[in-house]
Design a protein around this motif. Structure first.
Motif, PDB file in Angstrom:
ATOM      1  N   ASN A  13       0.812  -1.221   0.000  1.00 31.46           N
ATOM      2  CA  ASN A  13       0.000   0.000   0.000  1.00 31.46           C
ATOM      3  C   ASN A  13       0.848   1.274   0.000  1.00 31.46           C
ATOM      4  O   ASN A  13       0.308   2.387   0.021  1.00 31.46           O
ATOM      5  CB  ASN A  13      -0.967   0.019   1.190  1.00 31.46           C
ATOM      6  CG  ASN A  13      -0.271   0.060   2.540  1.00 31.46           C
ATOM      7  OD1 ASN A  13       0.956   0.123   2.628  1.00 31.46           O
ATOM      8  ND2 ASN A  13      -1.050   0.010   3.603  1.00 31.46           N
ATOM      9  N   GLY A  14       2.188   1.129  -0.030  1.00 35.85           N
ATOM     10  CA  GLY A  14       3.075   2.280  -0.093  1.00 35.85           C
ATOM     11  C   GLY A  14       3.748   2.625   1.221  1.00 35.85           C
ATOM     12  O   GLY A  14       4.755   3.341   1.241  1.00 35.85           O
ATOM     13  N   LEU A  15       3.211   2.144   2.317  1.00 40.20           N
ATOM     14  CA  LEU A  15       3.783   2.455   3.627  1.00 40.20           C
ATOM     15  C   LEU A  15       4.968   1.556   3.959  1.00 40.20           C
ATOM     16  O   LEU A  15       5.089   0.439   3.462  1.00 40.20           O
ATOM     17  CB  LEU A  15       2.738   2.269   4.726  1.00 40.20           C
ATOM     18  CG  LEU A  15       1.644   3.309   4.903  1.00 40.20           C
ATOM     19  CD1 LEU A  15       0.753   2.912   6.069  1.00 40.20           C
ATOM     20  CD2 LEU A  15       2.218   4.705   5.127  1.00 40.20           C
ATOM     21  N   GLU A  16       5.837   2.084   4.821  1.00 40.53           N
ATOM     22  CA  GLU A  16       6.777   1.258   5.578  1.00 40.53           C
ATOM     23  C   GLU A  16       6.426   1.441   7.050  1.00 40.53           C
ATOM     24  O   GLU A  16       6.181   2.566   7.497  1.00 40.53           O
ATOM     25  CB  GLU A  16       8.226   1.666   5.319  1.00 40.53           C
ATOM     26  CG  GLU A  16       8.734   1.241   3.966  1.00 40.53           C
ATOM     27  CD  GLU A  16      10.253   1.246   3.868  1.00 40.53           C
ATOM     28  OE1 GLU A  16      10.794   0.399   3.139  1.00 40.53           O
ATOM     29  OE2 GLU A  16      10.893   2.097   4.525  1.00 40.53           O
ATOM     30  N   THR A  22       4.925   4.977  10.923  1.00 41.07           N
ATOM     31  CA  THR A  22       4.385   4.768   9.573  1.00 41.07           C
ATOM     32  C   THR A  22       5.036   5.803   8.668  1.00 41.07           C
ATOM     33  O   THR A  22       4.927   7.007   8.909  1.00 41.07           O
ATOM     34  CB  THR A  22       2.853   4.935   9.552  1.00 41.07           C
ATOM     35  OG1 THR A  22       2.484   6.161  10.198  1.00 41.07           O
ATOM     36  CG2 THR A  22       2.183   3.780  10.270  1.00 41.07           C
ATOM     37  N   ARG A  23       5.712   5.341   7.615  1.00 42.45           N
ATOM     38  CA  ARG A  23       6.440   6.243   6.715  1.00 42.45           C
ATOM     39  C   ARG A  23       6.021   6.010   5.268  1.00 42.45           C
ATOM     40  O   ARG A  23       5.770   4.884   4.855  1.00 42.45           O
ATOM     41  CB  ARG A  23       7.956   6.061   6.865  1.00 42.45           C
ATOM     42  CG  ARG A  23       8.485   6.591   8.192  1.00 42.45           C
ATOM     43  CD  ARG A  23       9.992   6.458   8.310  1.00 42.45           C
ATOM     44  NE  ARG A  23      10.479   7.049   9.543  1.00 42.45           N
ATOM     45  CZ  ARG A  23      11.114   8.220   9.642  1.00 42.45           C
ATOM     46  NH1 ARG A  23      11.363   8.925   8.545  1.00 42.45           N
ATOM     47  NH2 ARG A  23      11.523   8.672  10.804  1.00 42.45           N
ATOM     48  N   LEU A  24       5.985   7.106   4.515  1.00 42.63           N
ATOM     49  CA  LEU A  24       5.698   7.077   3.091  1.00 42.63           C
ATOM     50  C   LEU A  24       6.890   7.654   2.359  1.00 42.63           C
ATOM     51  O   LEU A  24       7.210   8.832   2.510  1.00 42.63           O
ATOM     52  CB  LEU A  24       4.439   7.891   2.774  1.00 42.63           C
ATOM     53  CG  LEU A  24       4.075   8.032   1.290  1.00 42.63           C
ATOM     54  CD1 LEU A  24       3.745   6.671   0.692  1.00 42.63           C
ATOM     55  CD2 LEU A  24       2.896   8.992   1.116  1.00 42.63           C
ATOM     56  N   CYS A  25       7.602   6.803   1.612  1.00 34.78           N
ATOM     57  CA  CYS A  25       8.810   7.225   0.890  1.00 34.78           C
ATOM     58  C   CYS A  25       9.813   7.900   1.833  1.00 34.78           C
ATOM     59  O   CYS A  25      10.467   8.879   1.471  1.00 34.78           O
ATOM     60  CB  CYS A  25       8.448   8.160  -0.259  1.00 34.78           C
ATOM     61  SG  CYS A  25       7.396   7.416  -1.499  1.00 34.78           S
ATOM     62  N   LYS A  46       9.191   9.617   4.538  1.00 32.00           N
ATOM     63  CA  LYS A  46       8.600  10.697   5.332  1.00 32.00           C
ATOM     64  C   LYS A  46       7.746  10.100   6.444  1.00 32.00           C
ATOM     65  O   LYS A  46       6.850   9.286   6.188  1.00 32.00           O
ATOM     66  CB  LYS A  46       7.734  11.604   4.456  1.00 32.00           C
ATOM     67  CG  LYS A  46       7.040  12.737   5.236  1.00 32.00           C
ATOM     68  CD  LYS A  46       6.189  13.593   4.327  1.00 32.00           C
ATOM     69  CE  LYS A  46       5.446  14.662   5.110  1.00 32.00           C
ATOM     70  NZ  LYS A  46       6.366  15.592   5.794  1.00 32.00           N
ATOM     71  N   ALA A  47       8.022  10.518   7.682  1.00 37.05           N
ATOM     72  CA  ALA A  47       7.253  10.021   8.818  1.00 37.05           C
ATOM     73  C   ALA A  47       5.865  10.655   8.829  1.00 37.05           C
ATOM     74  O   ALA A  47       5.733  11.879   8.841  1.00 37.05           O
ATOM     75  CB  ALA A  47       7.985  10.341  10.120  1.00 37.05           C
ATOM     76  N   LEU A  48       4.837   9.806   8.806  1.00 37.43           N
ATOM     77  CA  LEU A  48       3.457  10.257   8.917  1.00 37.43           C
ATOM     78  C   LEU A  48       2.925   9.880  10.294  1.00 37.43           C
ATOM     79  O   LEU A  48       3.273   8.825  10.835  1.00 37.43           O
ATOM     80  CB  LEU A  48       2.579   9.609   7.845  1.00 37.43           C
ATOM     81  CG  LEU A  48       2.976   9.825   6.381  1.00 37.43           C
ATOM     82  CD1 LEU A  48       1.955   9.155   5.466  1.00 37.43           C
ATOM     83  CD2 LEU A  48       3.098  11.304   6.058  1.00 37.43           C
ATOM     84  N   ASN A  49       2.083  10.714  10.844  1.00 35.94           N
ATOM     85  CA  ASN A  49       1.509  10.454  12.157  1.00 35.94           C
ATOM     86  C   ASN A  49       0.654   9.181  12.098  1.00 35.94           C
ATOM     87  O   ASN A  49      -0.359   9.140  11.399  1.00 35.94           O
ATOM     88  CB  ASN A  49       0.655  11.654  12.570  1.00 35.94           C
ATOM     89  CG  ASN A  49       0.156  11.532  14.012  1.00 35.94           C
ATOM     90  OD1 ASN A  49       0.286  10.494  14.649  1.00 35.94           O
ATOM     91  ND2 ASN A  49      -0.417  12.607  14.517  1.00 35.94           N
TER      92      ASN A  49
END
Length: 323
Positions: A152-155, A196-199, A201-204
């Motif tokens: 889904n794109g997340l790490e 949770t990171r996208l490319c 970038k840390a997302l909340n």
């Protein structure tokens, strides 16, 4: 005269044979049609299964340029807008207690949520995916940690573990136990640091995960670069830390809710405390491929959900995968 009569008999016989042959051919075609249709369905399912497997072997290859097994954070170009599918999720821990929020903390960025767990508690993969990093930073930083990349794109990152139960390259399922909670690294008490990171970038995580309700916030979350920061603050206010020192062992384990928490427990909340696993239907899902992907049978899925084998599954519908 006699010749004319005989000729008529021959013509009638020929016409009868042609008619019979045509009817037989039509019967054969009619019998063949369902078989062809089933073959096409099976071919379609097989193709979808191959695509799913390839996406797990190299998840989100359209977003990530490389596969680095040495670094937790790999910075890439972050799209201005990206929809993250949350449908096939599992909560990474049964615990409902957030002990530290995402954002500024002690003069630096805290890039995840801290969730109260006890040493030895099971930690689960939040989505299906492939393990990218399994390392130990020692007394500094994450201690023992795991990074998983998802289709889904997340790490997702799971840190301060006491044990790691997977290795780089392993393909994991949503809800699979990947490690045990602990107190390794730069930690003042046993807890799970979850990112949770996208490319890169840390997302909340609070934008996607509601630990108090043990559920995701929706079928998907769409990241918008221009609205993300306001959305992140709102998510922290709704789903972040709600107190300090008021938590008991039972609250962490999900048997009792802290004061002020919603009283209605969602279906997914009960699933994480009883071992039940749910799935939200996406476009293209059917009972056959769900059974294949989850190691079960169509008959069992039908029995668990009160469905017939030819039931049509609607996008957004939630069905039970296991009891």
């Amino acid at each position: 005269m006699k010749f004319g009569i005989e000729l008529k008999k021959v013509i009638f016989t020929v016409i009868s044979l042609i008619g019979t042959t045509t009817m037989q051919a039509q019967d054969v075609l009619a019998m063949q049609a369902p078989t062809d249709k089933k073959a096409k369905v099976l071919d379609s399912i097989a193709v979808k299964d191959v695509i799913i497997r390839e996406n797990l072997e190299n998840p989100s290859s359209d977003l990530y340029d490389d596969w680095d097994t040495g670094r937790a954070h790999v910075a890439m170009n972050v799209p201005d807008e990206f929809e993250i599918d949350l449908s096939e999720f599992s909560m990474p821990t049964h615990s409902r207690v957030v002990t530290s929020n995402f954002g500024r903390r002690w003069g630096r960025n805290h890039n995840g949520l801290d969730i109260k767990v006890y040493t030895g508690d099971s930690i689960f993969s939040a989505f299906p995916g492939k393990v990218r990093v399994v390392k130990n930073q020692g007394r500094r930083g994450f201690g023992k940690y795991i990074v998983i990349r998802h289709p889904n794109g997340l790490e997702t990152i799971y840190a301060h573990l006491s044990r790691q139960l997977v290795k780089p390259g392993d393909i994991v399922e949503s809800g699979q136990v990947i490690g045990l909670g602990g107190n390794t690294g730069r930690s003042t008490g046993s807890h799970l640091h979850f990112e949770t990171r996208l490319c890169g970038k840390a997302l909340n995580p609070a934008l996607m995960f509601d630990f108090r309700e043990q559920d995701v916030t929706g079928d998907s979350y769409t990241y918008h670069s221009d609205t993300y920061y306001n959305e992140s603050r709102e998510a922290t206010a709704k789903r972040g830390k709600i107190g300090n020192g008021r938590y008991t062992y039972e609250m962490v384990k999900g048997h009792k809710k802290p004061v002020g928490m919603p009283s209605v427990q969602s279906a997914s909340a009960s699933s994480r405390t009883t071992g039940v696993k749910y799935h939200r239907i996406r476009r293209g899902d059917n009972l056959y491929n769900l059974a294949r992907r989850n190691g079960t049978t169509v008959s069992k899925l039908c029995k668990l959900n009160g469905l017939k084998k030819n039931a049509v599954l609607r996008p957004g519908q939630k069905i039970r995968l296991r009891s």
